[in-house]
Design an enzyme around this catalytic site. Sequence first.
Site, PDB file in Angstrom:
ATOM      1  N   HIS A 115       0.797  -1.223   0.000  1.00  0.00           N
ATOM      2  CA  HIS A 115       0.000   0.000   0.000  1.00  0.00           C
ATOM      3  C   HIS A 115       0.825   1.266   0.000  1.00  0.00           C
ATOM      4  CE1 HIS A 115      -3.281  -2.766   0.852  1.00  0.00           C
ATOM      5  NE2 HIS A 115      -4.066  -1.832   0.396  1.00  0.00           N
ATOM      6  N   GLY A 116       2.089   1.157   0.347  1.00  0.00           N
ATOM      7  CA  GLY A 116       2.907   2.358   0.301  1.00  0.00           C
ATOM      8  C   GLY A 116       4.244   2.137   0.963  1.00  0.00           C
TER       9      GLY A 116
END
Lengths: 491, 457
Positions: A340-341
């Site tokens: 997600h990041g």
Amino acid sequence: MSYATLVPSSGATAIARVMVFSSLIFVFLFFPLYLLAYRLAPERHRNPVLLVSSLIFYGWGGPQYLVLLVGETFIAWVFALLMGPNRRGARPRWPLVTACALLLGLLAYFKYWGWLSGMTLALFDLPVFLPEVLLPIGISFYTFQLISYVADVWKGEVEVQRAFWKLLLYSSLFYQCIAGPIVRYETVATEIDRRHASRTDVYLGLRRFCVGLAKKAVLANGCASVADTLLPIGSEALATQAVTGYWLGMAFYMLQIYLDFSAYSDMAIGMGRMVGFHFLENFDYPYISRSIREFWHRWHISLSTFFRDYVYFPLGGSRCSTAKTIRNLTVVWLLTGLWHGASWNYVLWGLYFLAFLLLERYVLRGIGESWAGLPYALIVVFFGWVLFRFESFAELGTVVAGLFGATAGGFSSLEVQTIFTEHLFLLIVSIVACTRLPHRLRGALARIGRGGGLGVQLLGLEEFVVPVFTLIISVAALAGASYNPFIYFQF
Amino acid sequence: MGPVRRRRRPSKARRVLNGYRDASIYSLGALFAVGLVCGGLFFLRPSVSEVEHRELTRFPSLDLPTFLDGTFFSNVALWYADTYPLRDPLVGFDQSLQALYGFSGEARMKGGNVQADELPVAGETPVQDEGAADRRDVEPPDPGELQTEMRNQIMNGLYVEDGTAYSLYYFDQGATRAYADAINEAAKSLEGTSTVYSILAPTNAGVLLSDELQSSLGATNQEQASDYFYSLMDDSVKTVPVYQPLKDHEDEYLYFRTDHHWTALGAYYAYRSFCEQKGIEPEDLDTFQRMRQKGFLGTFYSELQDPSLASAPDVVSAYLPHATNEMTYWDSSGTEQEGNVVNDLSGWIPSSYYSMFILGDQPLSQIDNPKLDDGSSVLLVKDSFGCAFAPWLVDHYQTTYIIDFRAYDGSITDFAREHDVDDVIFLNCLSLAGTYGTADTIMSKVQAASPAATTER
């Protein structure tokens, strides 16, 4: 000192530009032209039309990134071919390993290099090479799609694709290339060559697209503007919000993130359906879950099944000792967080869910069947989104403290009350949009319509009005908002 | 996925349903076609939005780097949406749609999530202010940043009730000290040349809202804040009390309802107080000829788009000086222009009516009074609150100079010396004075050895 303050933002937050579905230029220029070209083209030219449209769409975000997309597809194509024809049992392993290493290496370089080198800089004071790497849009999605392709070819589950341009069509298809769903090659393998769109497909596809567009342009963007007003990232005002402001802001953010992301999937699925592709559903009303386990069966399904099939099961899944099961789950959730990041808060976010999944597996066994499951899951997910929203640990701490009353902003304020009353109906409609209610209403109408007479007229009217109305209000909302990026593009 | 299951032979119900669905498909097709064609009507694309007071995005120029990294394309997308021919009606439709997102209470609040510093007692140095940083060497913000800071300062914290918007003020200790330092610096630099006056104009919230309400909204009492500002100024600065004179007339039309400025009448009471401080006799209001412009919807309306404000637009009244209505000014390109002190703006867009006064914020203006030849002169250094104030000065001096400190490039103190100005008046809105941007910009243009280049006009 937290890592967050040391992490250079170039890796995680500098995102390449892109044409978004929810923009006037897409809705009133690209999309009609593409539809026109597709409809007018003879059947054998439709795939080339689709490919060219997709490359233009992707190239719109910067032609330089096309090189990466085409290059990754080439890697997958070549190594899948090197796995040899489908001779049972005698498939070499090295092309699979090499392809995965190359694809993941590219993903790591573009997505995580800035973050990792920022850490080595902080920990060892090493002056490392810090490139100005822009995160190429959609790289997390198409890399995973290509990995699923090579893995499935290796497992013998799908036929190898000999035509490079068809594999490129799969990886670059603009419906899902930049924000999912992560479509498996096996889902579309046959439909790339043979697909048929009935009138019902065209209608349902268009309808899904329009409803998705309204979900994004009206509801998600509306919720986003409230969340950003109440909880401005990187601003002193974040620390002086009232308690009710923190809760209201996070509630709107929770709605925004679902409506935004699922709307993108709706539009992708709808655009596919219009021309005869049948993608799998990516969301199944996640906010009505009664456990975190159930939540992850309903949220971003194409991602969780990817990790299940390509990481969790190969590691042994849960058919092994408790210790190994926990290890396997930990690996999956670390990766889910990282996907997600490139920031510690996403890692924490993944581990946070791991903790609750383990709790449910070994302690709270019956929670999924209990009425208490619903509020439990909602609260856990709510705080999950707090972790998700704030990359800076300082801000994260401020907001968590604020939610529990530790703020200079007091309990409530006229600003929060004003925002609440002026967005009350938006809030209600957004909550309803997260439930099965609209689907059930349509089902009820369909049952009435089956009787014929007035009932079918009523149903027909609904079928006519909904797509037209949602398109009109979406366009108005898009014209009203000049700045409008998809928040899920980070990944 | 369809709600009605397929059957071999379509029933009548099915045919009806398909008819509606076909109609929907064709309608959508028509909508897309209309949208496509409309977007292609390049000659209809506007270049300016009057509603938003801004120039719309221009078509970007093409070069290799912006082509490769996608900037060019994203700017094309921005241009496409920004100048879309049907944009204005669509935006209007969207605004009526947004009105359905909820309902408005009697009183509403926009922004205002600001923690004001605690106001020290006038004359006492607060603990955190001891050894306050000398900001003489601080680089002032560029004009764009300064504008943004000022806009935020006014617009963050709007209270709306009964068709009137009020701008709340939040005290900032450091910025206040910096502003006072800048004014003190000017007085020091002009010692023996000019008399320096300071006028701080409260915002409408300070004068018109009750203390209890302001305090419940976290805003600072503007009377006490003015006193504190003035207490930090040296004795050589003549401070002009404005709060009480306005408060004494709070039932009159002192401030606009839809705009953050004061009216000519509000400025008139400040002018009377200035006359008292200077020891001269103010002109009587009844003796002036008046010009009026109806239908003014100002900055608050632009910001809030609140229908309750639109239902009661403001009237801008301006009073023509007795001596002259002629004015010379130098615009932002430095070109000399002729204008009026009070201007007839019939035919201008209603949101610009505040420019009736001295044609708004010009870098430098000069008004020569033909009825005086005593060599007296005044320099008004101001933000936009000074526009409504300037006409009141004209009758009292042979020459009135007006400098907008944001737009004027040169040294203010050098200008005062070169033109042998008697009185230099710094007039700022209290709220804007309380920002570092204002303080640092003034400081950079009043220092004895000024770093700012002197520009001879």
